[in-house]
Motif scaffolding. Structure first.
Motif, PDB file in Angstrom:
ATOM      1  N   ILE A 180      42.072  42.883  37.458  1.00  0.00           N
ATOM      2  CA  ILE A 180      42.380  41.464  37.704  1.00  0.00           C
ATOM      3  C   ILE A 180      41.641  41.000  38.954  1.00  0.00           C
ATOM      4  O   ILE A 180      41.812  41.559  40.033  1.00  0.00           O
ATOM      5  CB  ILE A 180      43.894  41.247  37.867  1.00  0.00           C
ATOM      6  N   THR A 181      40.815  39.960  38.811  1.00  0.00           N
ATOM      7  CA  THR A 181      40.051  39.443  39.948  1.00  0.00           C
ATOM      8  C   THR A 181      40.584  38.112  40.469  1.00  0.00           C
ATOM      9  O   THR A 181      40.326  37.754  41.607  1.00  0.00           O
ATOM     10  CB  THR A 181      38.562  39.274  39.579  1.00  0.00           C
ATOM     11  N   THR A 182      41.321  37.389  39.635  1.00  0.00           N
ATOM     12  CA  THR A 182      41.939  36.135  40.076  1.00  0.00           C
ATOM     13  C   THR A 182      42.937  35.694  39.009  1.00  0.00           C
ATOM     14  O   THR A 182      43.151  36.383  38.016  1.00  0.00           O
ATOM     15  CB  THR A 182      40.874  35.041  40.320  1.00  0.00           C
ATOM     16  N   PHE A 183      43.564  34.529  39.216  1.00  0.00           N
ATOM     17  CA  PHE A 183      44.507  33.973  38.243  1.00  0.00           C
ATOM     18  C   PHE A 183      44.090  32.538  37.929  1.00  0.00           C
ATOM     19  O   PHE A 183      43.682  31.790  38.819  1.00  0.00           O
ATOM     20  CB  PHE A 183      45.937  34.005  38.792  1.00  0.00           C
ATOM     21  N   THR A 184      44.193  32.157  36.661  1.00  0.00           N
ATOM     22  CA  THR A 184      43.657  30.873  36.228  1.00  0.00           C
ATOM     23  C   THR A 184      44.599  30.162  35.264  1.00  0.00           C
ATOM     24  O   THR A 184      45.462  30.782  34.642  1.00  0.00           O
ATOM     25  CB  THR A 184      42.280  31.084  35.545  1.00  0.00           C
ATOM     26  N   PHE A 234      42.860  36.847  35.196  1.00  0.00           N
ATOM     27  CA  PHE A 234      41.473  36.807  34.735  1.00  0.00           C
ATOM     28  C   PHE A 234      40.874  38.184  35.011  1.00  0.00           C
ATOM     29  O   PHE A 234      40.870  38.658  36.149  1.00  0.00           O
ATOM     30  CB  PHE A 234      40.668  35.730  35.463  1.00  0.00           C
ATOM     31  N   ILE A 235      40.385  38.834  33.954  1.00  0.00           N
ATOM     32  CA  ILE A 235      39.910  40.214  34.052  1.00  0.00           C
ATOM     33  C   ILE A 235      38.397  40.245  34.220  1.00  0.00           C
ATOM     34  O   ILE A 235      37.654  39.782  33.358  1.00  0.00           O
ATOM     35  CB  ILE A 235      40.310  41.030  32.791  1.00  0.00           C
ATOM     36  N   GLY A 236      37.953  40.779  35.362  1.00  0.00           N
ATOM     37  CA  GLY A 236      36.526  40.924  35.628  1.00  0.00           C
ATOM     38  C   GLY A 236      36.136  42.384  35.684  1.00  0.00           C
ATOM     39  O   GLY A 236      36.966  43.277  35.485  1.00  0.00           O
ATOM     40  N   ALA A 237      34.876  42.661  35.996  1.00  0.00           N
ATOM     41  CA  ALA A 237      34.363  44.038  35.989  1.00  0.00           C
ATOM     42  C   ALA A 237      34.671  44.746  37.300  1.00  0.00           C
ATOM     43  O   ALA A 237      33.790  45.280  37.966  1.00  0.00           O
ATOM     44  CB  ALA A 237      32.865  44.029  35.719  1.00  0.00           C
ATOM     45  N   MET A 285      36.569  27.037  36.601  1.00  0.00           N
ATOM     46  CA  MET A 285      37.831  27.761  36.478  1.00  0.00           C
ATOM     47  C   MET A 285      38.908  27.063  37.307  1.00  0.00           C
ATOM     48  O   MET A 285      38.706  26.775  38.480  1.00  0.00           O
ATOM     49  CB  MET A 285      37.659  29.207  36.941  1.00  0.00           C
ATOM     50  N   GLN A 286      40.048  26.824  36.675  1.00  0.00           N
ATOM     51  CA  GLN A 286      41.167  26.180  37.350  1.00  0.00           C
ATOM     52  C   GLN A 286      42.180  27.215  37.809  1.00  0.00           C
ATOM     53  O   GLN A 286      42.475  28.173  37.096  1.00  0.00           O
ATOM     54  CB  GLN A 286      41.847  25.177  36.405  1.00  0.00           C
TER      55      GLN A 286
END
Length: 329
Positions: free
Chosen positions: A18-22, A8-11, A1-2
């Motif tokens: 949203i768990t991070t941005f990519t 970035f949608i996680g559980a 993942m960059q």
């Protein structure tokens, strides 16, 4: 993942999933869709009007009738789906087969068809209630700022100071193993970069360190993350309290990003221990006598808050106007 700017949608049950941005991309890219956690925080559902990438722990859901997919109907659907989350758990996942068998209650019209118009009207009403609430609070805060006075944002000089010159109290929190946490309502601040550093709520009384009205600096984990805490909290040994008596909220908020610049120097493999922090310096504005100008810091951040509140106020007013217009049912 960059690393990038696409959510970035996680559980997760926090931050709208949203768990991070990519900057990466794959076939999961979607927008104007619900993301339903079938793993992790099972059963939580969030609406995503923006373009996002989705983890394989999250199912994407839209109405079969494509023209019905809008913010209000999907938010209504999200609240209905969340009613089912108590039925599922990490050991009993909301997988594809169970999802297809799951029934949900929806409003119907006189012909027994799904009542799209009711969903839209109901969610618009809820939205307006929330917006009006926030609008009133923002107006009161703006009035309070005006009464206090903003101070003069004059040009200032800058000077480097040792941390020990700036803060009268520099103290690390105390180790408290997860297994020893008891149920309670006191914020537990650790080295997370999310939620103002709050990693949960506990009720421990003995063998803990309680702080309030101070900054915390993550000395490990998300090294360098700095947050202001007006409230009382319990600190883990992964954060260090930075306090100076007599400072107001605004001066602390000015100091926070200055302190957080340490994250550029340290990392998970080079933590900010007690000795290193005492040797660190911080660049701060000074008055004509060469002393730290806390009044300037406070005035500056009050002006920043005022600008943010004005922008927010304008945005919310526009949203209220939009929510009054018809989407079409």
């Amino acid at each position: 993942m960059q690393e990038g700017n696409t959510p970035f949608i996680g559980a997760s049950e926090q931050n709208n999933g949203i768990t991070t941005f990519t900057s990466s991309s794959n076939e999961s890219e979607d927008c104007n869709v619900l993301g339903i956690n079938y793993n992790g925080s099972v059963g939580f559902s969030f609406y995503h009007p923006y373009k996002a990438l989705f983890s394989d722990d999250v199912k994407r859901v839209k109405w079969k009738e494509k023209e019905r997919n809008n913010k209000y109907t999907l938010l209504f659907l999200s609240s209905v789906i969340k009613k089912q989350k108590d039925k599922y758990a990490y050991g009993y996942k909301f997988n594809s087969q169970r999802m297809k068998r799951q029934k949900i209650l929806l409003p119907i019209d006189s012909k027994g068809k799904i009542d799209w118009g009711f969903m839209v009207s109901f969610m618009k009403q809820k939205e307006q209630e929330l917006l009006n609430n926030v609008l009133n609070k923002l107006c009161k805060r703006l009035i309070n700022i005006a009464i206090r006075g903003e101070g003069k944002l004059q040009q200032v000089n800058w000077k480097a100071f040792d941390f020990t010159e700036v803060f009268t109290e520099i103290q690390r929190g105390k180790r408290l193993k997860k297994a020893d946490h008891t149920t309670g309502n006191v914020p537990y601040v650790s080295s997370t970069s999310l939620n103002n550093g709050v990693d949960g709520f506990i009720g421990n009384e003995g063998s803990v360190r309680r702080f309030s009205d101070c900054l915390t600096l993550a000395n490990s984990g998300s090294v360098g993350c700095t947050f202001y805490h007006k409230y009382e909290f319990i600190a883990s040994d992964h954060v260090t309290q930075l306090k100076r008596d007599g400072l107001d909220k605004y001066a602390y908020l000015f100091l926070a990003p200055m302190v957080q610049r340490l994250s550029e120097k340290y990392s998970f493999n080079r933590e900010i221990n007690d000795e290193r922090i005492k040797r660190e310096k911080i660049l701060l504005p000074v008055n004509k006598d060469g002393q730290i100008d806390f009044d300037f810091m406070s005035s500056f951040m009050q002006q920043v808050e005022k600008d943010i509140l004005k922008t927010t106020l304008s945005t919310f007013k526009k949203r209220i106007k939009l929510s009054k217009t018809s989407i079409g049912g």
